[in-house]
Design a protein around this motif. Structure first.
Motif, PDB file in Angstrom:
ATOM      1  N   LEU A 155      25.517 -93.770 -51.155  1.00  0.00           N
ATOM      2  CA  LEU A 155      25.722 -92.380 -51.583  1.00  0.00           C
ATOM      3  C   LEU A 155      26.264 -91.527 -50.437  1.00  0.00           C
ATOM      4  O   LEU A 155      27.155 -90.689 -50.638  1.00  0.00           O
ATOM      5  CB  LEU A 155      24.416 -91.779 -52.110  1.00  0.00           C
ATOM      6  N   PHE A 156      25.741 -91.745 -49.229  1.00  0.00           N
ATOM      7  CA  PHE A 156      26.209 -90.911 -48.119  1.00  0.00           C
ATOM      8  C   PHE A 156      27.590 -91.321 -47.625  1.00  0.00           C
ATOM      9  O   PHE A 156      28.306 -90.492 -47.059  1.00  0.00           O
ATOM     10  CB  PHE A 156      25.165 -90.860 -47.004  1.00  0.00           C
ATOM     11  N   ALA A 158      29.906 -91.992 -49.702  1.00  0.00           N
ATOM     12  CA  ALA A 158      30.708 -91.173 -50.630  1.00  0.00           C
ATOM     13  C   ALA A 158      30.760 -89.730 -50.144  1.00  0.00           C
ATOM     14  O   ALA A 158      31.805 -89.065 -50.221  1.00  0.00           O
ATOM     15  CB  ALA A 158      30.130 -91.254 -52.039  1.00  0.00           C
ATOM     16  N   ALA A 159      29.630 -89.225 -49.635  1.00  0.00           N
ATOM     17  CA  ALA A 159      29.591 -87.838 -49.141  1.00  0.00           C
ATOM     18  C   ALA A 159      30.485 -87.682 -47.909  1.00  0.00           C
ATOM     19  O   ALA A 159      31.192 -86.679 -47.771  1.00  0.00           O
ATOM     20  CB  ALA A 159      28.148 -87.452 -48.810  1.00  0.00           C
ATOM     21  N   GLU A 162      34.074 -87.696 -48.981  1.00  0.00           N
ATOM     22  CA  GLU A 162      34.411 -86.404 -49.588  1.00  0.00           C
ATOM     23  C   GLU A 162      34.650 -85.359 -48.497  1.00  0.00           C
ATOM     24  O   GLU A 162      35.569 -84.537 -48.601  1.00  0.00           O
ATOM     25  CB  GLU A 162      33.275 -85.966 -50.521  1.00  0.00           C
ATOM     26  N   THR A 163      33.838 -85.426 -47.449  1.00  0.00           N
ATOM     27  CA  THR A 163      34.013 -84.503 -46.323  1.00  0.00           C
ATOM     28  C   THR A 163      35.368 -84.752 -45.655  1.00  0.00           C
ATOM     29  O   THR A 163      36.102 -83.796 -45.345  1.00  0.00           O
ATOM     30  CB  THR A 163      32.863 -84.685 -45.307  1.00  0.00           C
ATOM     31  N   TYR A 165      37.979 -85.973 -47.021  1.00  0.00           N
ATOM     32  CA  TYR A 165      39.011 -85.499 -47.952  1.00  0.00           C
ATOM     33  C   TYR A 165      39.158 -83.978 -47.851  1.00  0.00           C
ATOM     34  O   TYR A 165      40.268 -83.439 -47.788  1.00  0.00           O
ATOM     35  CB  TYR A 165      38.630 -85.912 -49.386  1.00  0.00           C
ATOM     36  N   ALA A 166      38.015 -83.297 -47.831  1.00  0.00           N
ATOM     37  CA  ALA A 166      38.032 -81.826 -47.750  1.00  0.00           C
ATOM     38  C   ALA A 166      38.679 -81.374 -46.437  1.00  0.00           C
ATOM     39  O   ALA A 166      39.433 -80.398 -46.415  1.00  0.00           O
ATOM     40  CB  ALA A 166      36.606 -81.284 -47.843  1.00  0.00           C
ATOM     41  N   GLU A 169      42.355 -81.752 -46.709  1.00  0.00           N
ATOM     42  CA  GLU A 169      42.917 -80.648 -47.506  1.00  0.00           C
ATOM     43  C   GLU A 169      42.993 -79.357 -46.685  1.00  0.00           C
ATOM     44  O   GLU A 169      43.971 -78.625 -46.759  1.00  0.00           O
ATOM     45  CB  GLU A 169      42.012 -80.357 -48.715  1.00  0.00           C
ATOM     46  N   LEU A 177      30.255 -78.670 -44.630  1.00  0.00           N
ATOM     47  CA  LEU A 177      30.062 -80.000 -45.227  1.00  0.00           C
ATOM     48  C   LEU A 177      29.381 -80.944 -44.227  1.00  0.00           C
ATOM     49  O   LEU A 177      28.467 -81.691 -44.587  1.00  0.00           O
ATOM     50  CB  LEU A 177      31.410 -80.574 -45.680  1.00  0.00           C
ATOM     51  N   VAL A 181      25.605 -82.953 -44.543  1.00  0.00           N
ATOM     52  CA  VAL A 181      25.353 -84.385 -44.352  1.00  0.00           C
ATOM     53  C   VAL A 181      24.231 -84.564 -43.328  1.00  0.00           C
ATOM     54  O   VAL A 181      23.271 -85.312 -43.553  1.00  0.00           O
ATOM     55  CB  VAL A 181      26.636 -85.116 -43.870  1.00  0.00           C
TER      56      VAL A 181
END
Lengths: 190, 180
Positions: A155-156, A158-159, A162-163, A165-166, A169, A177, A181
């Motif tokens: 799960l982390f 994935a977190a 996502e961080t 990716y952010a 961006e 973010l 975590v």
């Protein structure tokens, strides 16, 4: 247009391939906004323009290999940052920071990942690297005697992705973010 | 009376029992819906556009289910947990359709649609976390959405509830907030 330097140019295809990948890695870090054309790449690597087509008849094959090469750099950066540290929370946090920083320094990683996720070879590369990161996290959590280390690591990871990716961006660190975590792990086990 | 679009989308779950995502074509979708290929091509730009529509429809169904289950729950972690349970169970119940949707996420069009939907959910979760005093509640909501999506993929592969993954999610909700 300057002609490619061939004075000390590597002659055999394998050396040319290494020189071109090293040149690509430099260019995507130093000038990420500029398109990576074969001409520019061969000039940077100091090889003839034909060397690119010899090594990669298709652009897709080059992109796959560049992704592998950049992901190797990210992995090595994490390993170098945490070298000699004992397993546990401090190493886990440093590894995550190093991973995110290494990705941020190489925007091409995310751009290539997004482009190649629908490609079977590209997707396999991404899966195996994500699995490697998850395993690293699981080992740290085991050392910390965290409950459900495998599930939490999954799960982390994935977190953290996502961080990354952010931050890609945003083109910058996203401290909120990262803080989320780390806060969970910092809060520890009562 | 349902529209042609609704008829085509309603055929999706049944089509998952006959075709893989790669085998899907406008003709097969049209035929599966009791229509024809032309009905499909006049309604959707491509098979991927159709999959995007299926994803939207699937998420709308999940949203309705979540709202029903959490209607009377007070704001806070219990409501997030209830909503998460409803989301994960809903995903497991439509496993064949989810196979298509997970596979299609590699396509930018579908990934972009999913991101848009996730953004709405992470804002909702963030609002719930804000009521409990979480610092950076929107950021936490965003990460929670990434984690619950991963949890749904783990359970999808397992074909059943994976207790350790759900407990890890709840642990984040219980311990990821204000410093203890």
């Amino acid at each position: 247009m300057p002609s490619p330097s061939t004075a000390s140019a590597p002659a055999d295809p394998e050396s040319q391939r290494r020189a071109l990948l090293a040149a690509a890695s430099r260019l995507v870090r130093q000038k990420p906004a500029e398109p990576l054309t074969p001409t520019r790449l061969c000039q940077e690597a100091g090889v003839s323009e034909a060397a690119f087509a010899t090594n990669w008849p298709e652009a897709l094959a080059f992109e796959r290999q560049l992704l592998v090469s950049l992901l190797d750099e990210v992995r090595d950066s994490v390993a170098k940052t945490t070298l000699g540290m004992a397993p546990g929370l401090a190493r886990l946090k440093l590894a995550v920071e190093a991973y995110l920083d290494a990705n941020r320094a190489r925007p091409a990683v995310r751009a290539l990942a997004l482009k190649l996720q629908a490609d079977a070879d590209g997707a396999a590369t991404l899966r195996s690297r994500v699995a490697g990161f998850t395993l690293m996290m699981e080992m740290e959590l085991q050392a910390m005697q965290w409950p459900h280390p495998a599930a939490t690591a999954r799960l982390f990871t994935a977190a953290v992705l996502e961080t990354a990716y952010a931050e890609h961006e945003a083109g910058a660190k996203v401290p909120a973010l990262r803080d989320c975590v780390f806060r969970y792990f910092d809060n520890g086990r009562a | 009376m349902s529209s042609i679009r609704d008829t085509l989308l309603a055929a999706g779950p049944q089509l998952t029992t006959r075709y893989t995502l790669a085998e899907l074509s406008p003709a097969r979708i049209g035929e599966g819906a009791g229509l024809d290929e032309r009905a499909f091509t006049e309604t959707f730009d491509s098979v991927l556009d159709y999959i995007n529509g299926l994803q939207q429809r699937f998420m709308d169904g999940l949203r309705d289910r979540i709202f029903k289950l959490t209607l009377d729950a007070p704001p806070g972690l219990l409501r997030v947990k209830l909503a998460s349970e409803a989301y994960l169970s809903g995903c497991l119940e439509q496993r064949a359709l989810r196979s298509w949707l997970i596979e299609a996420r590699a396509q930018p069009l579908v990934a972009a649609g999913l991101r848009k939907q996730n953004q709405v959910y992470w804002l909702i979760v963030g609002s719930e976390l804000a009521t409990k005093g979480w610092p950076h509640p929107q950021a936490a909501g965003r990460l929670y959405l990434a984690m619950i999506n991963e949890a749904s993929v783990v359970e999808h592969r397992a074909g059943q509830v994976v207790t350790s993954v759900r407990e890890a999610l709840w642990d984040f909700l219980e311990r990821g907030g204000p410093r203890t």
